[in-house]
Design a protein around this motif. Structure first.
Motif, PDB file in Angstrom:
ATOM      1  N   GLU A   7       0.828  -1.214   0.000  1.00 48.89           N
ATOM      2  CA  GLU A   7       0.000   0.000   0.000  1.00 48.89           C
ATOM      3  C   GLU A   7       0.863   1.265   0.000  1.00 48.89           C
ATOM      4  O   GLU A   7       2.042   1.234   0.363  1.00 48.89           O
TER       5      GLU A   7
ATOM      6  N   CYS B 277      -3.034  -6.588 -12.040  1.00 47.37           N
ATOM      7  CA  CYS B 277      -2.698  -7.640 -11.087  1.00 47.37           C
ATOM      8  C   CYS B 277      -1.575  -8.538 -11.597  1.00 47.37           C
ATOM      9  O   CYS B 277      -0.851  -9.138 -10.814  1.00 47.37           O
TER      10      CYS B 277
ATOM     11  N   HIS C  35      -6.046  -3.993  -8.333  1.00 44.09           N
ATOM     12  CA  HIS C  35      -5.765  -3.893  -6.900  1.00 44.09           C
ATOM     13  C   HIS C  35      -6.246  -2.577  -6.277  1.00 44.09           C
ATOM     14  O   HIS C  35      -6.170  -1.526  -6.911  1.00 44.09           O
ATOM     15  N   ASN C  36      -6.696  -2.677  -5.043  1.00 41.62           N
ATOM     16  CA  ASN C  36      -6.960  -1.502  -4.187  1.00 41.62           C
ATOM     17  C   ASN C  36      -6.282  -1.753  -2.845  1.00 41.62           C
ATOM     18  O   ASN C  36      -5.835  -2.873  -2.586  1.00 41.62           O
ATOM     19  N   ALA C  37      -6.273  -0.707  -1.992  1.00 45.54           N
ATOM     20  CA  ALA C  37      -5.704  -0.906  -0.650  1.00 45.54           C
ATOM     21  C   ALA C  37      -6.486  -1.994   0.073  1.00 45.54           C
ATOM     22  O   ALA C  37      -7.697  -2.145  -0.124  1.00 45.54           O
ATOM     23  N   THR C  38      -5.796  -2.749   0.917  1.00 41.84           N
ATOM     24  CA  THR C  38      -6.456  -3.805   1.691  1.00 41.84           C
ATOM     25  C   THR C  38      -7.125  -3.216   2.934  1.00 41.84           C
ATOM     26  O   THR C  38      -8.237  -3.581   3.287  1.00 41.84           O
ATOM     27  N   GLN C  39      -6.428  -2.286   3.592  1.00 43.26           N
ATOM     28  CA  GLN C  39      -6.987  -1.696   4.804  1.00 43.26           C
ATOM     29  C   GLN C  39      -8.048  -0.660   4.454  1.00 43.26           C
ATOM     30  O   GLN C  39      -8.015  -0.049   3.398  1.00 43.26           O
ATOM     31  N   LYS C  40      -8.949  -0.454   5.373  1.00 44.82           N
ATOM     32  CA  LYS C  40     -10.042   0.497   5.173  1.00 44.82           C
ATOM     33  C   LYS C  40      -9.731   1.851   5.820  1.00 44.82           C
ATOM     34  O   LYS C  40      -9.226   1.903   6.950  1.00 44.82           O
TER      35      LYS C  40
ATOM     36  N   SER D 246     -16.230   3.501   1.845  1.00 44.56           N
ATOM     37  CA  SER D 246     -15.995   2.910   0.514  1.00 44.56           C
ATOM     38  C   SER D 246     -15.390   4.006  -0.349  1.00 44.56           C
ATOM     39  O   SER D 246     -16.069   4.967  -0.707  1.00 44.56           O
TER      40      SER D 246
ATOM     41  N   GLY E 194     -12.078   2.883  -5.570  1.00 43.83           N
ATOM     42  CA  GLY E 194     -10.933   2.400  -4.804  1.00 43.83           C
ATOM     43  C   GLY E 194      -9.871   3.457  -4.569  1.00 43.83           C
ATOM     44  O   GLY E 194      -8.727   3.129  -4.250  1.00 43.83           O
TER      45      GLY E 194
ATOM     46  N   ALA F 151      -3.600   1.113  -3.146  1.00 47.42           N
ATOM     47  CA  ALA F 151      -2.603   0.089  -3.485  1.00 47.42           C
ATOM     48  C   ALA F 151      -1.458   0.800  -4.199  1.00 47.42           C
ATOM     49  O   ALA F 151      -1.695   1.732  -4.983  1.00 47.42           O
TER      50      ALA F 151
END
Ligand code: APR
Ligand code: ZN
Ligand code: ZN
Length: 361
Positions: A31, A93, A111-116, A126, A130, A141
């Motif tokens: 990230e 990806c 891909h996007n960031a995993t954490q919110k 949201s 992303g 990401a």
């Protein structure tokens, strides 16, 4: 350490957007934390607000952005703190069937960031596409960051992250416009004007702008339209044929997303020509065409997702062309505004008063 910033949040369908406190986590593996410098107001942000994209409220809006990487997590090698980047919503990806076949511009598993990121009370946000860049800082990401020459103005650069890239790419990547082509663009908002600019860059000899608003047609000329047609007062298909020796255009870009204008594009195209749909329709719309004409006219009916762009290939190249004076991208910036002006910018956009309002931080 989690940081607190101001961001523009849409809390419920149709409700005016608000500035809220947003908590942004420290970047984890893969990230990047980006200090946003500019972010354009796009139709897609309005669609999120109006419930046209989903019901995952609250949304953190904004996605046409440029800024500086502030921190990266583990395993990030392509960008580093201090890099000037344009954010993209196609972080390829490398693993999906499109990527594996060498067509990463179609990547089906971006891909996007995993954490919110969250509101102050912990409610997860949201992020629009992303990204979520109507915020002083955002978490994405690392692959969503494309490093470009920092000499470009951030407000101009950010627009390449969405609508302007969609339009340029619709003409060049999807439509394959090349030297000597005749091109028509139906709908001359930011996306259509970018298609006009792309067609000019590629060497099209005739570029016909079609719109129902004379003011938009005047702007289209500044981007390179050689002819204009007001399709409220005259027939678009007949007009395009007249301007192309009676044949129709080699490439017709539909930049509105409506069945009636798609049909115009279909019938205004030369034999074996290409129709490119870059305007986004709504779920209720249906298309009715004579199948014999679909066969008999040959060529290709294509859709353009995000201008079929590959950010790592296209963003640096377009920025360099701009800096060389060959791509006047700054003309898309109608006004610069503050974070609190996004709701007003939506109104201007609905009235067609602007190509792009851009939030500057
Ligand atoms: N015929 C011709 N032109 C039309 C018509 C019509 N029937 N209806 C609308 N237009 C023109 C408008 O006058 C405007 O100039 O189409 C243009 C649309 O521009 P914008 O509303 O500014 O939209 P833009 O940001 O360019 O996006 C166009 O692409 O990415 C998608 O979601 C986006 O569907 C939208 C499209
Ligand atoms: Zn992929
Ligand atoms: Zn957009």
């Amino acid at each position: 350490m989690t940081i607190s910033v101001q961001g523009v949040v849409s809390r419920g369908k149709g409700e005016p957007v608000q500035i809220a406190e947003v908590l942004v986590p420290e970047p984890g593996p893969g990230e990047a934390l980006v200090r946003v410098q500019a972010c354009g107001v796009c139709h897609t942000d309005l669609h999120y607000k109006m419930g046209g994209i989903g019901d995952d409220y609250p949304y953190l809006l904004g996605h046409e952005a440029a800024g500086v990487v502030e921190a990266v997590g583990d395993n990030v090698t392509d960008v580093a703190p201090g890099d000037f980047v344009i954010l993209n919503w196609r972080a390829v990806c490398g693993q999906c069937r499109a990527c594996k076949r060498g067509r990463p511009w179609y990547c089906f598993a971006t891909h996007n960031a995993t954490q919110k990121m969250t509101l102050a009370d912990g409610t997860p946000l949201s992020p629009a596409l992303g990204i979520g860049a109507f915020a002083e800082k955002t978490l994405v990401a690392a692959g969503q960051c494309t490093k470009v020459n920092p000499a470009i103005a951030p407000a101009t650069a950010g627009l390449l992250g969405c609508g302007v890239m969609a339009g340029i790419g619709a003409a060049i990547n999807t439509g394959g416009v090349t030297r000597g082509d005749t091109v028509a663009v139906i709908g001359c908002g930011g996306v259509g004007d970018a298609a006009i600019l792309g067609a000019r860059l590629a060497g099209a000899k005739t570029i016909i702008a079609v719109d129902i608003d004379d003011r938009k047609l005047e702007w289209a000329k500044e981007f390179g339209a050689t002819h204009t047609i007001n399709s409220r007062s005259s027939d678009a298909v007949a007009g395009i044929r007249d301007l192309t020796d009676g044949f129709g255009a080699d490439v017709v870009v539909e930049a509105i997303g409506r069945p009636e204008t798609y049909k115009q594009a279909f019938f205004a195209r030369d034999l074996a020509g290409v129709v490119v749909l870059v305007g986004v329709p709504t779920p209720d719309m249906q298309l009715d065409l004579p199948l014999l004409e679909v066969f008999g006219r040959g060529g290709a009916l294509k859709s353009s997702w995000y201008g079929d762009c590959l950010p790592s290939r296209d963003f640096p190249m377009l920025v360099d062309l701009h800096l060389d004076g060959r791509l006047p991208l700054e003309k898309f910036v109608s006004e610069t505004i503050g974070l609190g002006d996004v709701e007003a910018a939506f109104t201007k956009m609905e009235h067609g008063d602007v190509l792009r309002s851009v939030v500057i931080f």
